[in-house]
Every structure is written in structure tokens, then in C-alpha cells.
Motif scaffolding. Structure first.
Motif, PDB file in Angstrom:
ATOM      1  N   LYS A 176      -5.676   8.654 -47.408  1.00 51.40           N
ATOM      2  CA  LYS A 176      -6.921   8.021 -46.995  1.00 51.40           C
ATOM      3  C   LYS A 176      -7.219   8.255 -45.513  1.00 51.40           C
ATOM      4  O   LYS A 176      -8.343   8.595 -45.144  1.00 51.40           O
ATOM      5  CB  LYS A 176      -6.844   6.521 -47.274  1.00 51.40           C
ATOM      6  N   TYR A 177      -6.220   8.079 -44.667  1.00 52.39           N
ATOM      7  CA  TYR A 177      -6.450   8.168 -43.227  1.00 52.39           C
ATOM      8  C   TYR A 177      -6.086   9.517 -42.627  1.00 52.39           C
ATOM      9  O   TYR A 177      -6.419   9.785 -41.479  1.00 52.39           O
ATOM     10  CB  TYR A 177      -5.668   7.056 -42.503  1.00 52.39           C
ATOM     11  N   GLY A 178      -5.393  10.347 -43.373  1.00 50.74           N
ATOM     12  CA  GLY A 178      -5.078  11.697 -42.911  1.00 50.74           C
ATOM     13  C   GLY A 178      -4.270  11.723 -41.631  1.00 50.74           C
ATOM     14  O   GLY A 178      -3.353  10.934 -41.433  1.00 50.74           O
ATOM     15  N   SER A 179      -4.671  12.609 -40.748  1.00 53.33           N
ATOM     16  CA  SER A 179      -3.881  12.816 -39.537  1.00 53.33           C
ATOM     17  C   SER A 179      -4.019  11.675 -38.535  1.00 53.33           C
ATOM     18  O   SER A 179      -3.233  11.574 -37.608  1.00 53.33           O
ATOM     19  CB  SER A 179      -4.291  14.129 -38.880  1.00 53.33           C
ATOM     20  N   LYS A 180      -5.014  10.800 -38.717  1.00 55.38           N
ATOM     21  CA  LYS A 180      -5.198   9.677 -37.792  1.00 55.38           C
ATOM     22  C   LYS A 180      -3.983   8.749 -37.797  1.00 55.38           C
ATOM     23  O   LYS A 180      -3.573   8.254 -36.758  1.00 55.38           O
ATOM     24  CB  LYS A 180      -6.438   8.861 -38.171  1.00 55.38           C
ATOM     25  N   ALA A 181      -3.451   8.510 -38.952  1.00 62.05           N
ATOM     26  CA  ALA A 181      -2.340   7.566 -39.072  1.00 62.05           C
ATOM     27  C   ALA A 181      -1.071   8.257 -39.545  1.00 62.05           C
ATOM     28  O   ALA A 181      -0.189   7.626 -40.114  1.00 62.05           O
ATOM     29  CB  ALA A 181      -2.717   6.452 -40.031  1.00 62.05           C
ATOM     30  N   HIS A 182      -0.972   9.544 -39.319  1.00 61.97           N
ATOM     31  CA  HIS A 182       0.152  10.329 -39.826  1.00 61.97           C
ATOM     32  C   HIS A 182       1.497   9.752 -39.390  1.00 61.97           C
ATOM     33  O   HIS A 182       2.372   9.518 -40.214  1.00 61.97           O
ATOM     34  CB  HIS A 182       0.016  11.789 -39.364  1.00 61.97           C
ATOM     35  N   ALA A 183       1.675   9.503 -38.117  1.00 61.26           N
ATOM     36  CA  ALA A 183       2.963   9.019 -37.608  1.00 61.26           C
ATOM     37  C   ALA A 183       3.278   7.624 -38.128  1.00 61.26           C
ATOM     38  O   ALA A 183       4.412   7.334 -38.512  1.00 61.26           O
ATOM     39  CB  ALA A 183       2.962   9.030 -36.089  1.00 61.26           C
ATOM     40  N   CYS A 184       2.277   6.777 -38.177  1.00 58.61           N
ATOM     41  CA  CYS A 184       2.484   5.400 -38.631  1.00 58.61           C
ATOM     42  C   CYS A 184       2.867   5.368 -40.112  1.00 58.61           C
ATOM     43  O   CYS A 184       3.798   4.673 -40.510  1.00 58.61           O
ATOM     44  CB  CYS A 184       1.227   4.581 -38.374  1.00 58.61           C
ATOM     45  N   VAL A 185       2.138   6.120 -40.932  1.00 56.76           N
ATOM     46  CA  VAL A 185       2.424   6.143 -42.366  1.00 56.76           C
ATOM     47  C   VAL A 185       3.771   6.790 -42.623  1.00 56.76           C
ATOM     48  O   VAL A 185       4.560   6.311 -43.444  1.00 56.76           O
ATOM     49  CB  VAL A 185       1.292   6.871 -43.137  1.00 56.76           C
ATOM     50  N   ARG A 186       4.058   7.852 -41.917  1.00 60.31           N
ATOM     51  CA  ARG A 186       5.354   8.524 -42.076  1.00 60.31           C
ATOM     52  C   ARG A 186       6.493   7.560 -41.737  1.00 60.31           C
ATOM     53  O   ARG A 186       7.473   7.464 -42.475  1.00 60.31           O
ATOM     54  CB  ARG A 186       5.432   9.755 -41.192  1.00 60.31           C
ATOM     55  N   THR A 187       6.347   6.818 -40.645  1.00 61.47           N
ATOM     56  CA  THR A 187       7.377   5.859 -40.249  1.00 61.47           C
ATOM     57  C   THR A 187       7.522   4.761 -41.291  1.00 61.47           C
ATOM     58  O   THR A 187       8.644   4.365 -41.633  1.00 61.47           O
ATOM     59  CB  THR A 187       7.044   5.252 -38.875  1.00 61.47           C
ATOM     60  N   SER A 188       6.409   4.262 -41.810  1.00 63.27           N
ATOM     61  CA  SER A 188       6.491   3.192 -42.810  1.00 63.27           C
ATOM     62  C   SER A 188       7.157   3.679 -44.090  1.00 63.27           C
ATOM     63  O   SER A 188       7.936   2.949 -44.699  1.00 63.27           O
ATOM     64  CB  SER A 188       5.113   2.605 -43.099  1.00 63.27           C
ATOM     65  N   ILE A 189       6.885   4.920 -44.488  1.00 64.21           N
ATOM     66  CA  ILE A 189       7.540   5.474 -45.677  1.00 64.21           C
ATOM     67  C   ILE A 189       9.032   5.636 -45.427  1.00 64.21           C
ATOM     68  O   ILE A 189       9.864   5.298 -46.279  1.00 64.21           O
ATOM     69  CB  ILE A 189       6.883   6.806 -46.089  1.00 64.21           C
ATOM     70  N   GLU A 190       9.390   6.148 -44.256  1.00 60.08           N
ATOM     71  CA  GLU A 190      10.803   6.323 -43.933  1.00 60.08           C
ATOM     72  C   GLU A 190      11.535   4.984 -43.889  1.00 60.08           C
ATOM     73  O   GLU A 190      12.647   4.858 -44.399  1.00 60.08           O
ATOM     74  CB  GLU A 190      10.955   7.052 -42.593  1.00 60.08           C
ATOM     75  N   GLU A 191      10.898   3.980 -43.296  1.00 58.36           N
ATOM     76  CA  GLU A 191      11.512   2.657 -43.224  1.00 58.36           C
ATOM     77  C   GLU A 191      11.644   2.041 -44.614  1.00 58.36           C
ATOM     78  O   GLU A 191      12.649   1.399 -44.928  1.00 58.36           O
ATOM     79  CB  GLU A 191      10.697   1.727 -42.313  1.00 58.36           C
ATOM     80  N   TYR A 192      10.630   2.235 -45.448  1.00 61.24           N
ATOM     81  CA  TYR A 192      10.688   1.699 -46.807  1.00 61.24           C
ATOM     82  C   TYR A 192      11.790   2.386 -47.601  1.00 61.24           C
ATOM     83  O   TYR A 192      12.539   1.737 -48.329  1.00 61.24           O
ATOM     84  CB  TYR A 192       9.324   1.865 -47.495  1.00 61.24           C
ATOM     85  N   ASP A 193      11.922   3.697 -47.466  1.00 61.80           N
ATOM     86  CA  ASP A 193      12.991   4.426 -48.146  1.00 61.80           C
ATOM     87  C   ASP A 193      14.365   3.957 -47.672  1.00 61.80           C
ATOM     88  O   ASP A 193      15.285   3.792 -48.473  1.00 61.80           O
ATOM     89  CB  ASP A 193      12.850   5.927 -47.923  1.00 61.80           C
ATOM     90  N   GLU A 194      14.491   3.741 -46.371  1.00 62.77           N
ATOM     91  CA  GLU A 194      15.770   3.284 -45.835  1.00 62.77           C
ATOM     92  C   GLU A 194      16.110   1.892 -46.354  1.00 62.77           C
ATOM     93  O   GLU A 194      17.247   1.628 -46.760  1.00 62.77           O
ATOM     94  CB  GLU A 194      15.736   3.276 -44.311  1.00 62.77           C
ATOM     95  N   ALA A 195      15.139   0.991 -46.362  1.00 69.16           N
ATOM     96  CA  ALA A 195      15.373  -0.360 -46.877  1.00 69.16           C
ATOM     97  C   ALA A 195      15.750  -0.331 -48.355  1.00 69.16           C
ATOM     98  O   ALA A 195      16.639  -1.075 -48.793  1.00 69.16           O
ATOM     99  CB  ALA A 195      14.132  -1.225 -46.662  1.00 69.16           C
TER     100      ALA A 195
END
Length: 166
Positions: A104-123
Motif C-alpha cells: 500500500k505505501y511502497g517505498s515511503k514506509a519501506h524501512a518501517c514495514v521491513r522492521t515490523s516484519i522482522e520484529e514480528y518474525d523474531e517474536a
């Protein structure tokens, strides 16, 4: 944090691609059959103990009480394992929701979404690492309860020449 950095690949640009976390998929592939086996075993154990319950009478009911406690232990452990089993499906739903934000947000929120996915996977990985030890604990607690009381479970009353309830 190295395990998920190698496994989660999200690329920005034309044709945004998000691959699944293969490490977690491998963990789920190992854990799901063990969970299904535990649920089946606890159901069999519960049925066996239930079949040994004698008809209700006054007097020596300590063994009968132990049988009911064993059945309750089987039920409690099975419910907890089922909850973990269904959490796997919830993991994929939540991860898809996070990835849809990336789309939905593309490159605007790339780092934020990537971090949230990584954190969710880690949890999720940590939760399922702990669930393996929890599954082990469930097996141990059921085994301990049964082995300490096996005679009372098999013959709940001293004069157990009566008919069983089932």
C-alpha cells in the motif's frame, strides 16, 4: 538477529517482492506434526482413563478423583497445544497484513514495514522456541501424573470388582 536478516527478503521498486520466512516455515514443519501427535495422544489417554472410571458409589473415591484429575490434565494440556497450533495460522494472516501495508505505501514506509516484519518474525520465532519446551513440559507433566498414580488410575477402588461406568 542474524537468522531473520538472512531469511526475510523484501525488495523495493517495481514489482515489490516479499518472500516467506523459510526459517520459520521449517520450524513450523517440525513443530506441527509434534503438536498433532500430542493432541492425538492426549485424546487417547483421556479416553482410556475415562473408560476406567467405575460407576459412582459412596466410599473410597480417592482413585476416582485421581482419574478425573488426570482427565483434566489431559484436557488442559491439549487445549494449550491447540492454541499454539492455531497461532501458526494467525502468524501467516498477520504477516500478510504487514506485507499489504508494504504494498500500500511502497517505498515511503519501506524501512518501517521491513522492521515490523522482522520484529514480528523474531517474536514468533521466540514464541515457538519456547513452545517446544512447553510441549516437552506437557508430556512430562502428563507422564508424571500417570506414573505416580497408575495403580489408582487402573483400579480406583480397593474392591474394584464392580463394573466400569462405560
Amino acid at each position: 538477529k542474524q537468522w531473520y536478516q538472512r531469511r526475510v527478503a523484501i525488495t523495493a521498486g517495481d514489482g515489490d517482492i516479499a518472500t516467506t520466512n523459510t526459517y520459520l516455515q521449517d520450524c513450523f514443519a517440525i513443530l506441527k506434526p509434534l503438536m498433532r501427535e500430542f493432541i492425538d495422544n492426549s485424546l487417547l489417554l483421556r479416553t482410556w482413563v475415562t473408560m476406567l472410571v467405575p460407576k459412582t458409589e459412596d466410599g473410597d473415591n480417592l482413585g476416582v478423583q485421581l482419574q478425573y484429575e488426570t482427565v483434566n490434565t489431559c484436557d488442559d494440556c491439549s487445549v494449550d497445544v491447540q492454541r499454539l497450533y492455531y497461532y501458526i495460522n494467525g502468524y501467516y494472516v498477520e504477516r500478510a497484513r504487514l506485507l499489504s501495508k508494504f504494498e500500500k505505501y511502497g517505498s515511503k514506509a519501506h524501512a518501517c514495514v521491513r522492521t515490523s516484519i522482522e520484529e514480528y518474525d523474531e517474536a514468533t520465532f521466540i514464541k515457538f522456541s519456547l513452545s517446544i519446551s512447553q510441549l516437552y513440559y506437557f508430556y512430562l507433566s502428563m507422564y508424571d501424573k500417570i506414573m505416580k498414580n497408575i495403580d489408582k488410575i487402573k483400579k480406583p477402588r480397593n474392591d474394584s470388582h464392580e463394573l466400569c461406568l462405560y
